[in-house]
Scaffold this motif. Structure first.
Motif, PDB file in Angstrom:
ATOM      1  N   TYR A 155      -5.943  10.199   0.715  1.00  0.00           N
ATOM      2  CA  TYR A 155      -6.543   9.347  -0.472  1.00  0.00           C
ATOM      3  C   TYR A 155      -6.308   7.927   0.059  1.00  0.00           C
ATOM      4  CZ  TYR A 155      -5.049  13.580  -2.933  1.00  0.00           C
ATOM      5  OH  TYR A 155      -5.105  14.861  -3.465  1.00  0.00           O
ATOM      6  N   SER A 156      -7.266   7.033  -0.957  1.00  0.00           N
ATOM      7  CA  SER A 156      -7.023   5.608  -0.341  1.00  0.00           C
ATOM      8  C   SER A 156      -5.859   4.873  -0.740  1.00  0.00           C
ATOM      9  CB  SER A 156      -8.248   4.992  -0.856  1.00  0.00           C
ATOM     10  OG  SER A 156      -8.382   4.925  -2.335  1.00  0.00           O
ATOM     11  N   THR A 157      -5.105   5.217  -1.703  1.00  0.00           N
ATOM     12  CA  THR A 157      -3.926   4.661  -2.448  1.00  0.00           C
ATOM     13  C   THR A 157      -2.853   5.706  -2.715  1.00  0.00           C
ATOM     14  OG1 THR A 157      -5.435   3.132  -3.076  1.00  0.00           O
ATOM     15  CG2 THR A 157      -3.009   2.937  -3.925  1.00  0.00           C
ATOM     16  N   TYR A 158      -1.645   5.641  -1.965  1.00  0.00           N
ATOM     17  CA  TYR A 158      -0.457   6.448  -2.397  1.00  0.00           C
ATOM     18  C   TYR A 158       0.344   5.699  -3.228  1.00  0.00           C
ATOM     19  CZ  TYR A 158      -2.428   9.735   1.045  1.00  0.00           C
ATOM     20  OH  TYR A 158      -3.068  10.789   1.607  1.00  0.00           O
ATOM     21  N   LEU A 159       1.077   6.140  -4.066  1.00  0.00           N
ATOM     22  CA  LEU A 159       2.228   5.508  -4.593  1.00  0.00           C
ATOM     23  C   LEU A 159       3.452   6.144  -4.504  1.00  0.00           C
ATOM     24  CD1 LEU A 159       3.810   3.510  -6.349  1.00  0.00           C
ATOM     25  CD2 LEU A 159       2.791   4.578  -8.328  1.00  0.00           C
ATOM     26  N   PHE A 160       4.467   5.749  -3.356  1.00  0.00           N
ATOM     27  CA  PHE A 160       5.766   6.439  -3.484  1.00  0.00           C
ATOM     28  C   PHE A 160       6.712   5.949  -4.133  1.00  0.00           C
ATOM     29  CE2 PHE A 160       5.210   7.530   1.473  1.00  0.00           C
ATOM     30  CZ  PHE A 160       3.813   8.112   1.358  1.00  0.00           C
ATOM     31  N   LEU A 161       7.074   7.009  -5.175  1.00  0.00           N
ATOM     32  CA  LEU A 161       7.912   6.492  -6.297  1.00  0.00           C
ATOM     33  C   LEU A 161       9.325   6.933  -6.180  1.00  0.00           C
ATOM     34  CD1 LEU A 161       6.271   6.832  -9.653  1.00  0.00           C
ATOM     35  CD2 LEU A 161       7.070   4.836  -8.988  1.00  0.00           C
ATOM     36  N   GLY A 162      10.407   6.455  -6.406  1.00  0.00           N
ATOM     37  CA  GLY A 162      12.015   7.053  -6.279  1.00  0.00           C
ATOM     38  C   GLY A 162      12.907   6.022  -6.124  1.00  0.00           C
ATOM     39  N   PRO A 163      13.956   6.229  -6.288  1.00  0.00           N
ATOM     40  CA  PRO A 163      15.281   5.440  -6.531  1.00  0.00           C
ATOM     41  C   PRO A 163      15.186   4.902  -4.838  1.00  0.00           C
ATOM     42  CG  PRO A 163      16.119   7.684  -6.642  1.00  0.00           C
ATOM     43  CD  PRO A 163      14.692   7.736  -6.650  1.00  0.00           C
ATOM     44  N   ASP A 164      16.066   3.622  -4.665  1.00  0.00           N
ATOM     45  CA  ASP A 164      16.379   3.148  -3.357  1.00  0.00           C
ATOM     46  C   ASP A 164      17.064   4.055  -2.644  1.00  0.00           C
ATOM     47  OD1 ASP A 164      15.127   0.616  -3.727  1.00  0.00           O
ATOM     48  OD2 ASP A 164      16.782  -0.253  -4.792  1.00  0.00           O
ATOM     49  N   GLU A 209      -0.314 -12.082 -10.843  1.00  0.00           N
ATOM     50  CA  GLU A 209      -1.403 -12.590  -9.893  1.00  0.00           C
ATOM     51  C   GLU A 209      -1.782 -11.558  -8.928  1.00  0.00           C
ATOM     52  OE1 GLU A 209       0.043 -16.610  -9.008  1.00  0.00           O
ATOM     53  OE2 GLU A 209      -2.070 -17.313  -9.261  1.00  0.00           O
ATOM     54  N   ALA A 210      -0.700 -11.602  -8.176  1.00  0.00           N
ATOM     55  CA  ALA A 210      -1.001 -10.601  -6.734  1.00  0.00           C
ATOM     56  C   ALA A 210      -1.611  -9.282  -7.321  1.00  0.00           C
ATOM     57  CB  ALA A 210       0.337 -10.682  -6.304  1.00  0.00           C
ATOM     58  N   ALA A 211      -0.865  -8.583  -8.253  1.00  0.00           N
ATOM     59  CA  ALA A 211      -1.151  -7.407  -8.738  1.00  0.00           C
ATOM     60  C   ALA A 211      -2.607  -7.294  -9.063  1.00  0.00           C
ATOM     61  CB  ALA A 211      -0.358  -6.975  -9.764  1.00  0.00           C
ATOM     62  N   ASN A 212      -3.056  -8.351  -9.891  1.00  0.00           N
ATOM     63  CA  ASN A 212      -4.272  -8.330 -10.277  1.00  0.00           C
ATOM     64  C   ASN A 212      -5.557  -8.586  -9.010  1.00  0.00           C
ATOM     65  OD1 ASN A 212      -4.919  -7.866 -13.114  1.00  0.00           O
ATOM     66  ND2 ASN A 212      -3.612  -9.586 -13.413  1.00  0.00           N
ATOM     67  N   ALA A 213      -5.165  -9.241  -8.264  1.00  0.00           N
ATOM     68  CA  ALA A 213      -5.821  -9.454  -7.006  1.00  0.00           C
ATOM     69  C   ALA A 213      -6.056  -8.164  -6.329  1.00  0.00           C
ATOM     70  CB  ALA A 213      -5.329 -10.671  -6.158  1.00  0.00           C
ATOM     71  N   PHE A 214      -4.955  -7.341  -6.013  1.00  0.00           N
ATOM     72  CA  PHE A 214      -4.806  -5.985  -5.428  1.00  0.00           C
ATOM     73  C   PHE A 214      -5.559  -4.950  -6.263  1.00  0.00           C
ATOM     74  CE2 PHE A 214      -2.325  -2.450  -4.043  1.00  0.00           C
ATOM     75  CZ  PHE A 214      -2.550  -2.702  -2.785  1.00  0.00           C
ATOM     76  N   LEU A 215      -5.592  -5.212  -7.501  1.00  0.00           N
ATOM     77  CA  LEU A 215      -6.423  -4.232  -8.246  1.00  0.00           C
ATOM     78  C   LEU A 215      -7.824  -4.290  -8.120  1.00  0.00           C
ATOM     79  CD1 LEU A 215      -6.243  -2.061 -10.692  1.00  0.00           C
ATOM     80  CD2 LEU A 215      -6.440  -3.853 -12.146  1.00  0.00           C
ATOM     81  N   LYS A 216      -8.478  -5.199  -7.907  1.00  0.00           N
ATOM     82  CA  LYS A 216      -9.791  -5.326  -7.519  1.00  0.00           C
ATOM     83  C   LYS A 216      -9.982  -4.448  -6.326  1.00  0.00           C
ATOM     84  CE  LYS A 216     -10.852  -9.480  -9.724  1.00  0.00           C
ATOM     85  NZ  LYS A 216      -9.848 -10.286  -9.846  1.00  0.00           N
ATOM     86  N   THR A 217      -9.354  -4.834  -5.320  1.00  0.00           N
ATOM     87  CA  THR A 217      -9.480  -3.861  -3.786  1.00  0.00           C
ATOM     88  C   THR A 217      -9.360  -2.409  -4.246  1.00  0.00           C
ATOM     89  OG1 THR A 217      -8.824  -5.772  -2.645  1.00  0.00           O
ATOM     90  CG2 THR A 217      -8.850  -3.736  -1.538  1.00  0.00           C
ATOM     91  N   LEU A 218      -8.403  -2.000  -4.944  1.00  0.00           N
ATOM     92  CA  LEU A 218      -8.079  -0.900  -5.126  1.00  0.00           C
ATOM     93  C   LEU A 218      -9.147   0.221  -6.227  1.00  0.00           C
ATOM     94  CD1 LEU A 218      -4.373  -0.091  -6.409  1.00  0.00           C
ATOM     95  CD2 LEU A 218      -5.297  -0.186  -3.898  1.00  0.00           C
ATOM     96  N   GLU A 219      -9.935  -0.731  -6.798  1.00  0.00           N
ATOM     97  CA  GLU A 219     -11.063  -0.197  -7.656  1.00  0.00           C
ATOM     98  C   GLU A 219     -12.085   0.098  -6.574  1.00  0.00           C
ATOM     99  OE1 GLU A 219     -11.532  -3.367 -10.234  1.00  0.00           O
ATOM    100  OE2 GLU A 219     -10.233  -2.275 -11.957  1.00  0.00           O
ATOM    101  N   GLU A 220     -12.635  -0.593  -5.512  1.00  0.00           N
ATOM    102  CA  GLU A 220     -13.544  -0.212  -4.469  1.00  0.00           C
ATOM    103  C   GLU A 220     -12.842  -0.366  -2.913  1.00  0.00           C
ATOM    104  OE1 GLU A 220     -17.395  -2.409  -4.776  1.00  0.00           O
ATOM    105  OE2 GLU A 220     -16.665  -2.738  -6.806  1.00  0.00           O
ATOM    106  N   PRO A 221     -12.043   0.578  -2.647  1.00  0.00           N
ATOM    107  CA  PRO A 221     -11.175   0.485  -1.542  1.00  0.00           C
ATOM    108  C   PRO A 221     -12.110   0.445  -0.161  1.00  0.00           C
ATOM    109  CG  PRO A 221     -10.911   2.787  -2.416  1.00  0.00           C
ATOM    110  CD  PRO A 221     -11.633   1.762  -3.498  1.00  0.00           C
ATOM    111  N   PRO A 222     -11.802  -0.326   0.642  1.00  0.00           N
ATOM    112  CA  PRO A 222     -12.597  -0.628   1.969  1.00  0.00           C
ATOM    113  C   PRO A 222     -12.594   0.894   2.616  1.00  0.00           C
ATOM    114  CG  PRO A 222     -10.982  -2.257   1.848  1.00  0.00           C
ATOM    115  CD  PRO A 222     -10.634  -1.281   0.694  1.00  0.00           C
ATOM    116  N   ARG A 223     -13.449   1.096   3.501  1.00  0.00           N
ATOM    117  CA  ARG A 223     -13.599   2.254   4.237  1.00  0.00           C
ATOM    118  C   ARG A 223     -12.415   2.289   5.260  1.00  0.00           C
ATOM    119  NH1 ARG A 223     -18.093   5.155   6.344  1.00  0.00           N
ATOM    120  NH2 ARG A 223     -17.325   4.666   8.523  1.00  0.00           N
ATOM    121  N   ASP A 224     -11.938   3.527   5.553  1.00  0.00           N
ATOM    122  CA  ASP A 224     -10.969   3.663   6.555  1.00  0.00           C
ATOM    123  C   ASP A 224      -9.458   2.912   6.443  1.00  0.00           C
ATOM    124  OD1 ASP A 224     -12.213   5.638   7.787  1.00  0.00           O
ATOM    125  OD2 ASP A 224     -13.214   4.147   9.194  1.00  0.00           O
ATOM    126  N   THR A 225      -9.035   2.790   5.042  1.00  0.00           N
ATOM    127  CA  THR A 225      -8.172   1.867   4.864  1.00  0.00           C
ATOM    128  C   THR A 225      -7.228   2.919   3.774  1.00  0.00           C
ATOM    129  OG1 THR A 225      -9.283  -0.147   5.183  1.00  0.00           O
ATOM    130  CG2 THR A 225      -7.283   0.009   3.751  1.00  0.00           C
TER     131      THR A 225
END
Ligand SMILES: [Zn+2]
Length: 322
Positions: A26-35, A124-140
């Motif tokens: 997948y292009s984006t994984y979210l690893f969720l869980g306690p510390d 701000e950072a999350a919003n900038a990041f979101l744009k990339t997640l919408e169109e993820p670069p190849r092989d990333t």
């Protein structure tokens, strides 16, 4: 470290291993869980396995790619994390990642960006990041690590595949600690209890010599030792675990239910000296006093009051340890 060395996260490991086997990511994984349950370790292991050039088990940990990742020098694998717990991940850090993500991979594999603490990205950072997640670069591949998805933008969460990491049941945590890390059974039980079944956290506690600190705190509270030097909040948690042991052992007579396994002997002696009501009363008192610390009452004062309350319960003269 290969995947089989990540303990207590069978479901997560199974899914990641399947992706590796099928070479389908997948292009984006979210690893969720306690510390302290192994999210970051799993992310780094996954990045290594993706880029490993060995023909055998991946990650092999010895090929040039694995070694570069281990030393933090792989040009295509980037770990971003806050400098300390009170820091955030800001726009400049995210821009650096996005710029790199737009470039071709330096080596043959895939680019992997791990963001540990994705929930503390600034808006701000999350919003900038979101744009990339919408169109993820190849092989990333992006791996976001967070403790709770409620702390992330829902638009970020919805673009990611969620992999859940959990605390292990205490017995399972104890088993892993004693069998895989050769930790003495009594110590393994205590570490499992005080880490709430988080294996990574348990190992960290061991490194920080937690059991010795626990006993120093208890001795100080019971007036056997000079004043405490640890964290008052943590020390009070130790005390509560001890009082809980007294209560549980008195009620059940089962030594295997005692958390403070290294003080079983004295708990066995003390339980006959106090009634349930008396132990309960003491627990309530400690809990109330502890709550004062959240209201800016000097911890040292709280600690002293608790110490005096314990002294009221004389004779509090523990028998031999064991
Ligand atoms: Zn390798």
């Amino acid at each position: 470290m290969p995947f089989r060395n990540i303990h207590g996260q069978d479901k997560a490991v199974e899914l990641l291993s399947r992706n590796l086997k099928e070479k389908s990511f997948y292009s984006t994984y979210l690893f969720l869980g306690p510390d302290g349950v192994g999210k970051k370790l799993a992310a780094i292991t996954f990045a290594k396995a993706i880029n490993c050039v060995s023909s055998g088990e991946k990650p092999c940990t010895v090929c040039p790619s694995c070694r570069k990742i281990d030393s933090g020098n792989h040009p295509d694998v980037v770990l971003t994390e806050p400098k300390n717990r009170s820091n955030t991940i800001g726009i400049s850090e995210i821009r650096k990642i996005l710029q790199k993500a737009g470039l071709k991979a330096y080596e043959a594999g895939k680019k992997v960006f791990i963001i540990d603490g994705a929930h503390i990205m600034t808006p701000e950072a999350a919003n900038a990041f979101l744009k990339t997640l919408e169109e993820p670069p190849r092989d990333t591949i992006f791996i976001l690590i967070a403790t709770s998805k409620e702390l992330l933008l829902s638009t970020v969460v919805s673009r990611a595949v969620i992999i859940r990491f959990r605390s292990a049941p205490l017995a399972a945590c104890e088993k892993v600690l004693s069998e895989k890390f050769n930790i003495d059974r009594k110590e393994a039980r205590m570490l499992s209890v005080f880490s709430s079944g988080r294996i990574g956290r348990a190992l960290e506690m061991r490194e920080k010599d937690l059991i010795r600190k626990k006993n120093a705190a208890l001795d100080a509270l019971f007036g056997k030792n000079k004043p405490y030097s640890g964290s008052p909040k943590e020390d009070i948690e130790f005390l509560l675990s001890y009082l809980r042991d007294l209560f549980v052992y008195k009620a059940t007579g089962r030594k295997d239910l005692i958390f403070n396994a290294d003080r079983t002997g004295e708990i066995a002696v003390l339980k006959d000296r106090y009634s349930f009501d008396r132990i309960d009363e003491l627990i309530q008192k400690v809990v109330t006093l502890e709550s004062y610390m959240d209201h800016n009452v000097n911890p040292k004062i709280v600690f002293d009051v608790i110490k005096n309350s314990l002294a009221e319960l004389t004779p509090f003269n523990p028998g031999p340890k064991g």
